[in-house]
Design an enzyme around this catalytic site. Structure first.
Site, PDB file in Angstrom:
ATOM      1  N   HIS A  25       0.623  -1.320  -0.111  1.00  0.00           N
ATOM      2  CA  HIS A  25      -0.222   0.129   0.008  1.00  0.00           C
ATOM      3  C   HIS A  25       0.833   1.189   0.075  1.00  0.00           C
ATOM      4  O   HIS A  25       2.199   1.164   0.347  1.00  0.00           O
ATOM      5  CB  HIS A  25      -1.049   0.073   1.149  1.00  0.00           C
ATOM      6  N   LYS A  29       5.190   1.614   0.681  1.00  0.00           N
ATOM      7  CA  LYS A  29       6.005   1.118  -0.303  1.00  0.00           C
ATOM      8  C   LYS A  29       7.613   1.580   0.010  1.00  0.00           C
ATOM      9  O   LYS A  29       8.130   0.792  -0.602  1.00  0.00           O
ATOM     10  CB  LYS A  29       5.524   2.368  -1.543  1.00  0.00           C
ATOM     11  N   THR A  51       2.246  -5.503  -8.218  1.00  0.00           N
ATOM     12  CA  THR A  51       1.149  -4.694  -8.606  1.00  0.00           C
ATOM     13  C   THR A  51       1.861  -3.115  -8.953  1.00  0.00           C
ATOM     14  O   THR A  51       2.741  -2.885  -8.568  1.00  0.00           O
ATOM     15  CB  THR A  51      -0.028  -4.070  -7.472  1.00  0.00           C
ATOM     16  N   GLY A  52       1.405  -2.240 -10.094  1.00  0.00           N
ATOM     17  CA  GLY A  52       1.476  -1.253 -10.707  1.00  0.00           C
ATOM     18  C   GLY A  52       2.907  -0.477 -10.099  1.00  0.00           C
ATOM     19  O   GLY A  52       3.872  -0.637 -10.495  1.00  0.00           O
ATOM     20  N   THR A  53       2.590   0.503  -9.274  1.00  0.00           N
ATOM     21  CA  THR A  53       3.671   1.546  -8.601  1.00  0.00           C
ATOM     22  C   THR A  53       4.652   0.608  -8.135  1.00  0.00           C
ATOM     23  O   THR A  53       5.916   0.958  -8.091  1.00  0.00           O
ATOM     24  CB  THR A  53       3.057   2.435  -8.057  1.00  0.00           C
ATOM     25  N   THR A  54       4.055  -0.214  -7.095  1.00  0.00           N
ATOM     26  CA  THR A  54       5.189  -1.281  -6.299  1.00  0.00           C
ATOM     27  C   THR A  54       6.112  -1.730  -7.172  1.00  0.00           C
ATOM     28  O   THR A  54       7.490  -1.686  -7.007  1.00  0.00           O
ATOM     29  CB  THR A  54       4.283  -2.009  -5.449  1.00  0.00           C
ATOM     30  N   GLY A  72      -3.133  -1.690  -7.728  1.00  0.00           N
ATOM     31  CA  GLY A  72      -4.106  -2.412  -6.836  1.00  0.00           C
ATOM     32  C   GLY A  72      -5.512  -1.969  -7.036  1.00  0.00           C
ATOM     33  O   GLY A  72      -6.593  -2.828  -7.531  1.00  0.00           O
ATOM     34  N   ASP A  77      -4.503  -6.347  -7.627  1.00  0.00           N
ATOM     35  CA  ASP A  77      -4.847  -7.575  -6.631  1.00  0.00           C
ATOM     36  C   ASP A  77      -5.550  -8.677  -7.333  1.00  0.00           C
ATOM     37  O   ASP A  77      -5.288  -9.869  -7.272  1.00  0.00           O
ATOM     38  CB  ASP A  77      -5.564  -6.855  -5.593  1.00  0.00           C
ATOM     39  N   ASP A  97      -1.165  -1.357   4.769  1.00  0.00           N
ATOM     40  CA  ASP A  97      -1.433  -0.522   5.946  1.00  0.00           C
ATOM     41  C   ASP A  97      -2.569  -0.546   6.759  1.00  0.00           C
ATOM     42  O   ASP A  97      -3.593  -0.411   6.194  1.00  0.00           O
ATOM     43  CB  ASP A  97      -1.009   0.745   4.936  1.00  0.00           C
ATOM     44  N   HIS A 104     -10.028   0.105  -2.196  1.00  0.00           N
ATOM     45  CA  HIS A 104     -10.012  -1.376  -2.860  1.00  0.00           C
ATOM     46  C   HIS A 104      -9.879  -2.361  -2.075  1.00  0.00           C
ATOM     47  O   HIS A 104      -9.498  -3.529  -2.242  1.00  0.00           O
ATOM     48  CB  HIS A 104      -9.057  -1.456  -4.133  1.00  0.00           C
ATOM     49  N   ASP A 107     -11.063  -5.956  -2.751  1.00  0.00           N
ATOM     50  CA  ASP A 107      -9.969  -6.581  -3.616  1.00  0.00           C
ATOM     51  C   ASP A 107      -8.874  -7.126  -2.961  1.00  0.00           C
ATOM     52  O   ASP A 107      -8.435  -8.482  -3.115  1.00  0.00           O
ATOM     53  CB  ASP A 107      -9.460  -5.828  -4.847  1.00  0.00           C
ATOM     54  N   ARG A 113      -7.802 -14.122   0.835  1.00  0.00           N
ATOM     55  CA  ARG A 113      -8.655 -15.347   0.854  1.00  0.00           C
ATOM     56  C   ARG A 113      -8.105 -16.392  -0.027  1.00  0.00           C
ATOM     57  O   ARG A 113      -8.046 -17.526   0.029  1.00  0.00           O
ATOM     58  CB  ARG A 113      -9.952 -15.074   0.400  1.00  0.00           C
TER      59      ARG A 113
END
Length: 161
Positions: A25, A29, A51-54, A72, A77, A97, A104, A107, A113
């Protein structure tokens, strides 16, 4: 994966080279980037995605190759969750976080899960991630049994008749 429809469980094998999803999150980061830098020697021996920015920030700041999915909130996610279902991800490091509401959140819960359903190792903080990547299992294959979903569904259908 060994599957026999007569068996209650299916044996999955996590290979020696792990396919690791890295997610963080926004408020986590920097911690994720620092963690990746600290464990770069270990992580560079495995396939990384995120995921994207990470994913982009880890690649830019550590030099580690990280395949990026969507952000995310834009479905990243869910993409990671789908890869778990397909058998394409063995391991998840998710620095979430807990003090910040996430738009989201459904998600995120679905991803957690599905990782549980498929018995995928998942770390949601630095301490757990440290234990996981320094485990003896990081350097060898690991077999684990997962509920045989096809047989379970077939049994439910049969019981409904």
């Amino acid at each position: 994966m060994k599957e026999n429809l007569d068996n209650k469980y299916i044996t999955f094998t996590i290979g020696k080279q792990k396919r690791i999803a890295l997610i963080a999150h926004d408020g986590k980061k920097e911690e994720m980037i620092q963690w990746c830098e600290e464990h770069k020697e270990i992580l560079q021996r495995h396939f990384l995605c995120g995921t994207g920015t990470t994913a982009r920030l880890i690649s830019e700041r550590t030099g580690l190759p990280v395949k990026g999915y969507n952000s995310g909130p834009l479905g990243g996610d869910q993409q990671i969750g789908a890869k778990i279902v397909e058998g394409g991800i063995d391991f998840v490091i998710f620095f979430s976080d807990p003090l910040e509401a996430q738009p989201h959140d459904p998600d995120v819960k679905a991803l957690l899960r599905i990782a549980q359903v498929y018995d995928i190792p998942i770390a949601n903080n630095k301490a757990t991630a440290d234990f996981m990547v320094t485990s003896k299992y990081m350097e060898e294959e690991y077999q684990h049994e997962v509920l045989n979903f096809r047989q379970s569904i077939a049994n439910r259908v049969e019981a409904m008749k």
